[in-house]
Design a protein around this motif. Structure first.
Motif, PDB file in Angstrom:
ATOM      1  N   PRO A  10       0.792  -1.235   0.000  1.00  0.00           N
ATOM      2  CA  PRO A  10       0.000   0.000   0.000  1.00  0.00           C
ATOM      3  C   PRO A  10       0.824   1.285   0.000  1.00  0.00           C
ATOM      4  O   PRO A  10       0.286   2.365  -0.178  1.00  0.00           O
ATOM      5  CB  PRO A  10      -0.789  -0.118   1.312  1.00  0.00           C
ATOM      6  N   LEU A  11       2.140   1.151   0.206  1.00  0.00           N
ATOM      7  CA  LEU A  11       3.042   2.298   0.121  1.00  0.00           C
ATOM      8  C   LEU A  11       4.256   1.911  -0.706  1.00  0.00           C
ATOM      9  O   LEU A  11       4.673   0.759  -0.685  1.00  0.00           O
ATOM     10  CB  LEU A  11       3.509   2.733   1.514  1.00  0.00           C
ATOM     11  N   ALA A  12       4.816   2.880  -1.406  1.00  0.00           N
ATOM     12  CA  ALA A  12       6.045   2.625  -2.157  1.00  0.00           C
ATOM     13  C   ALA A  12       7.231   2.723  -1.201  1.00  0.00           C
ATOM     14  O   ALA A  12       7.487   3.771  -0.615  1.00  0.00           O
ATOM     15  CB  ALA A  12       6.189   3.635  -3.293  1.00  0.00           C
ATOM     16  N   LEU A  13       7.931   1.610  -1.022  1.00  0.00           N
ATOM     17  CA  LEU A  13       9.100   1.567  -0.149  1.00  0.00           C
ATOM     18  C   LEU A  13      10.266   0.927  -0.893  1.00  0.00           C
ATOM     19  O   LEU A  13      10.089  -0.049  -1.615  1.00  0.00           O
ATOM     20  CB  LEU A  13       8.814   0.738   1.119  1.00  0.00           C
ATOM     21  N   ASP A  14      11.437   1.487  -0.718  1.00  0.00           N
ATOM     22  CA  ASP A  14      12.672   0.898  -1.241  1.00  0.00           C
ATOM     23  C   ASP A  14      13.708   1.065  -0.138  1.00  0.00           C
ATOM     24  O   ASP A  14      14.388   2.085  -0.042  1.00  0.00           O
ATOM     25  CB  ASP A  14      13.103   1.603  -2.525  1.00  0.00           C
ATOM     26  N   ILE A  15      13.820   0.039   0.714  1.00  0.00           N
ATOM     27  CA  ILE A  15      14.564   0.139   1.963  1.00  0.00           C
ATOM     28  C   ILE A  15      15.823  -0.717   1.928  1.00  0.00           C
ATOM     29  O   ILE A  15      15.778  -1.884   1.537  1.00  0.00           O
ATOM     30  CB  ILE A  15      13.694  -0.316   3.161  1.00  0.00           C
ATOM     31  N   SER A  16      16.922  -0.119   2.334  1.00  0.00           N
ATOM     32  CA  SER A  16      18.157  -0.845   2.586  1.00  0.00           C
ATOM     33  C   SER A  16      18.639  -0.395   3.956  1.00  0.00           C
ATOM     34  O   SER A  16      18.938   0.787   4.164  1.00  0.00           O
ATOM     35  CB  SER A  16      19.205  -0.535   1.515  1.00  0.00           C
ATOM     36  N   LEU A  17      18.694  -1.332   4.903  1.00  0.00           N
ATOM     37  CA  LEU A  17      18.886  -0.953   6.299  1.00  0.00           C
ATOM     38  C   LEU A  17      19.732  -1.978   7.038  1.00  0.00           C
ATOM     39  O   LEU A  17      19.516  -3.183   6.903  1.00  0.00           O
ATOM     40  CB  LEU A  17      17.523  -0.815   6.986  1.00  0.00           C
ATOM     41  N   GLN A  18      20.685  -1.504   7.822  1.00  0.00           N
ATOM     42  CA  GLN A  18      21.475  -2.364   8.695  1.00  0.00           C
ATOM     43  C   GLN A  18      20.787  -2.461  10.063  1.00  0.00           C
ATOM     44  O   GLN A  18      20.388  -1.444  10.624  1.00  0.00           O
ATOM     45  CB  GLN A  18      22.889  -1.801   8.877  1.00  0.00           C
ATOM     46  N   VAL A  19      20.651  -3.681  10.567  1.00  0.00           N
ATOM     47  CA  VAL A  19      20.146  -3.892  11.920  1.00  0.00           C
ATOM     48  C   VAL A  19      21.318  -4.380  12.757  1.00  0.00           C
ATOM     49  O   VAL A  19      21.870  -5.453  12.520  1.00  0.00           O
ATOM     50  CB  VAL A  19      18.993  -4.917  11.946  1.00  0.00           C
ATOM     51  N   GLY A  32       5.336   4.908   6.703  1.00  0.00           N
ATOM     52  CA  GLY A  32       5.477   3.518   6.275  1.00  0.00           C
ATOM     53  C   GLY A  32       6.238   2.627   7.243  1.00  0.00           C
ATOM     54  O   GLY A  32       6.656   1.527   6.874  1.00  0.00           O
ATOM     55  N   LYS A  33       6.399   3.062   8.481  1.00  0.00           N
ATOM     56  CA  LYS A  33       7.179   2.279   9.444  1.00  0.00           C
ATOM     57  C   LYS A  33       6.511   0.945   9.761  1.00  0.00           C
ATOM     58  O   LYS A  33       7.141  -0.120   9.685  1.00  0.00           O
ATOM     59  CB  LYS A  33       7.372   3.077  10.740  1.00  0.00           C
ATOM     60  N   SER A  34       5.233   0.990  10.111  1.00  0.00           N
ATOM     61  CA  SER A  34       4.505  -0.246  10.420  1.00  0.00           C
ATOM     62  C   SER A  34       4.365  -1.121   9.185  1.00  0.00           C
ATOM     63  O   SER A  34       4.436  -2.354   9.269  1.00  0.00           O
ATOM     64  CB  SER A  34       3.124   0.083  10.999  1.00  0.00           C
ATOM     65  N   THR A  35       4.176  -0.490   8.040  1.00  0.00           N
ATOM     66  CA  THR A  35       4.075  -1.241   6.786  1.00  0.00           C
ATOM     67  C   THR A  35       5.358  -2.020   6.522  1.00  0.00           C
ATOM     68  O   THR A  35       5.320  -3.185   6.096  1.00  0.00           O
ATOM     69  CB  THR A  35       3.803  -0.266   5.620  1.00  0.00           C
ATOM     70  N   LEU A  36       6.495  -1.408   6.789  1.00  0.00           N
ATOM     71  CA  LEU A  36       7.777  -2.081   6.604  1.00  0.00           C
ATOM     72  C   LEU A  36       7.880  -3.326   7.490  1.00  0.00           C
ATOM     73  O   LEU A  36       8.279  -4.396   7.025  1.00  0.00           O
ATOM     74  CB  LEU A  36       8.924  -1.123   6.916  1.00  0.00           C
ATOM     75  N   LEU A 179      18.326   5.259  23.037  1.00  0.00           N
ATOM     76  CA  LEU A 179      18.675   4.007  23.702  1.00  0.00           C
ATOM     77  C   LEU A 179      19.289   2.998  22.737  1.00  0.00           C
ATOM     78  O   LEU A 179      19.739   1.939  23.158  1.00  0.00           O
ATOM     79  CB  LEU A 179      17.425   3.381  24.342  1.00  0.00           C
ATOM     80  N   ALA A 180      19.302   3.316  21.452  1.00  0.00           N
ATOM     81  CA  ALA A 180      19.661   2.341  20.421  1.00  0.00           C
ATOM     82  C   ALA A 180      21.170   2.205  20.243  1.00  0.00           C
ATOM     83  O   ALA A 180      21.954   3.087  20.593  1.00  0.00           O
ATOM     84  CB  ALA A 180      19.021   2.733  19.091  1.00  0.00           C
ATOM     85  N   ASP A 181      21.563   1.067  19.657  1.00  0.00           N
ATOM     86  CA  ASP A 181      22.940   0.878  19.194  1.00  0.00           C
ATOM     87  C   ASP A 181      23.128   1.504  17.820  1.00  0.00           C
ATOM     88  O   ASP A 181      24.213   1.957  17.465  1.00  0.00           O
ATOM     89  CB  ASP A 181      23.264  -0.620  19.102  1.00  0.00           C
ATOM     90  N   HIS A 182      22.047   1.491  17.054  1.00  0.00           N
ATOM     91  CA  HIS A 182      22.077   1.961  15.670  1.00  0.00           C
ATOM     92  C   HIS A 182      20.714   2.554  15.380  1.00  0.00           C
ATOM     93  O   HIS A 182      19.698   2.093  15.919  1.00  0.00           O
ATOM     94  CB  HIS A 182      22.357   0.779  14.731  1.00  0.00           C
ATOM     95  N   MET A 183      20.661   3.579  14.543  1.00  0.00           N
ATOM     96  CA  MET A 183      19.378   4.185  14.207  1.00  0.00           C
ATOM     97  C   MET A 183      19.363   4.609  12.741  1.00  0.00           C
ATOM     98  O   MET A 183      20.410   4.738  12.106  1.00  0.00           O
ATOM     99  CB  MET A 183      19.083   5.388  15.103  1.00  0.00           C
ATOM    100  N   ALA A 184      18.149   4.793  12.234  1.00  0.00           N
ATOM    101  CA  ALA A 184      17.986   5.250  10.858  1.00  0.00           C
ATOM    102  C   ALA A 184      16.745   6.125  10.795  1.00  0.00           C
ATOM    103  O   ALA A 184      15.879   6.077  11.675  1.00  0.00           O
ATOM    104  CB  ALA A 184      17.861   4.066   9.904  1.00  0.00           C
ATOM    105  N   ILE A 185      16.658   6.927   9.736  1.00  0.00           N
ATOM    106  CA  ILE A 185      15.509   7.804   9.534  1.00  0.00           C
ATOM    107  C   ILE A 185      14.863   7.472   8.199  1.00  0.00           C
ATOM    108  O   ILE A 185      15.540   7.409   7.165  1.00  0.00           O
ATOM    109  CB  ILE A 185      15.932   9.280   9.579  1.00  0.00           C
ATOM    110  N   LEU A 186      13.560   7.235   8.236  1.00  0.00           N
ATOM    111  CA  LEU A 186      12.781   6.887   7.048  1.00  0.00           C
ATOM    112  C   LEU A 186      12.027   8.114   6.560  1.00  0.00           C
ATOM    113  O   LEU A 186      11.321   8.777   7.326  1.00  0.00           O
ATOM    114  CB  LEU A 186      11.799   5.757   7.391  1.00  0.00           C
ATOM    115  N   ARG A 187      12.179   8.384   5.286  1.00  0.00           N
ATOM    116  CA  ARG A 187      11.496   9.531   4.681  1.00  0.00           C
ATOM    117  C   ARG A 187      11.277   9.250   3.210  1.00  0.00           C
ATOM    118  O   ARG A 187      12.183   8.762   2.517  1.00  0.00           O
ATOM    119  CB  ARG A 187      12.334  10.793   4.866  1.00  0.00           C
TER     120      ARG A 187
END
Length: 338
Positions: A10-19, A32-36, A179-187
């Motif tokens: 339902p949303l256009a997402l193109d995500i590349s993310l390190q966890v 689109g956070k919950s959608t991801l 509180l995180a070890d790593h973070m990212a911003i989705l836009r």
């Protein structure tokens, strides 16, 4: 763990993310956070890596939705036992998981008899019953009140570390990212910045990111001096500020500056220390904010300033007062104009 996700609906997402360890993905509501998370878990169609070639029930992923989705008619231990195989050890295994999250004594309580933090830990125990390789958390602070949020999240993060499972939490709350070890911003359907929280909070790459991270003051200007490789001089129509030097910004480059309200401070009368960025302003409005005071200032450029309690009490500031304020160059965040 590297996650890739592409989807159109339902949303256009193109995500590349390190966890990495406990990772927090920040974004405004509706981005689109919950959608991801649902796509990664297999609940929405998408091209996903890893585990995208597996059916939903086969993916080694645990997903905690907002509200935790506990079964209201089942006791705590029964909720935890739900994903476990039907065996004589099912209750024992569920109690062992509840013990690991510190809730064995509440095993026979129904969700309606539990606090928000206790429900969260029951949901965590139920998720861990699947023995996942990745844990997904959807807005884990949304059901917690401010009084207990820090305590509950500190405990949750500690428990996650003990289990040793990589975690991806999505939120609009920058406090959680601290509180995180790593973070990212989705836009706009993609990751626009990621890194250690200390790096991202100190150097937001975009105005939208800076707003999300709590910056309240934004100024548009141009670089007027970049010869000294320790500082840059940036000017607007009626102001000039010094910022720390950044490579690639030559004279004439249009930039955006971002200042935190709490990083602007009063320049005391008769102070002997040098202020590299002095500004003369007038108080347009002010209001108490807890034990602090938030000031709305007029001058060469409108500014918002947050005075801590000692300064607020000592200064006795009111509307109409003229003030001299200052900000250190290291607190002037500079970004290329969007």
């Amino acid at each position: 763990m590297h996650i890739r996700c592409r989807m159109v609906q339902p949303l256009a997402l193109d995500i590349s993310l390190q966890v990495r360890g406990f990772t927090v993905l920040l974004g405004v509501s509706g981005v689109g956070k919950s959608t991801l998370l649902k796509a990664i878990a297999g609940l929405l169609p998408a091209q996903v890596s890893p585990y995208g070639d597996l059916a939903v029930e086969q993916r080694p992923i645990a997903y905690l939705p907002q509200g935790y989705a506990l079964f209201p008619h089942l006791r705590a231990w029964e909720n935890v036992a739900f994903p476990l195989s039907r065996s004589a050890h099912r209750r024992t295994d569920a109690l062992a998981l509840l013990q690991r999250v510190g809730l064995e004594d509440l095993a026979n309580r129904f969700p309606s008899e539990l606090s928000g933090g206790q429900k969260q830990r029951v949901a965590l125990a139920r998720a861990l019953a699947r023995k996942p390789r990745l844990l997904l958390l959807d807005e884990p602070t949304s059901a917690l009140d401010m009084a207990t949020r820090d305590e509950v999240m500190d405990e949750l993060v500690r428990e996650i570390y003990e289990f040793g499972i990589p975690v991806l939490a999505v939120s609009h709350d920058p406090h959680l990212a601290m509180l995180a070890d790593h973070m990212a911003i989705l836009r706009d359907g993609r990751i626009v910045q990621e890194g250690a929280p200390t790096e991202v909070f100190a150097r937001p790459g975009h105005v939208a990111s800076a707003r999300l991270l709590g910056f309240r003051n934004f100024l548009s200007g141009r670089v007027i001096d970049s010869e000294d490789e320790s500082h840059l001089q940036v000017a607007g129509s009626d102001w000039q500020l010094q910022a720390e030097w950044q490579a690639g910004l030559s004279v004439g480059t249009s930039v955006q500056l971002a200042l935190r309200a709490e990083d602007i401070y009063l320049q005391e009368t008769g102070a002997t220390h040098f202020c590299p960025n002095p500004l003369s302003v007038q108080v347009k409005a002010c209001r108490k904010e807890g034990l602090s005071m938030r000031l709305y200032l007029e001058g060469p450029t409108p500014l918002e300033m947050l005075l801590p309690r000692p300064q607020a009490e000592a200064a006795q500031i009111s509307v109409g007062n003229f003030l001299k304020v200052c900000v250190q160059p290291r607190h002037v965040q500079i970004m290329t104009a969007e």
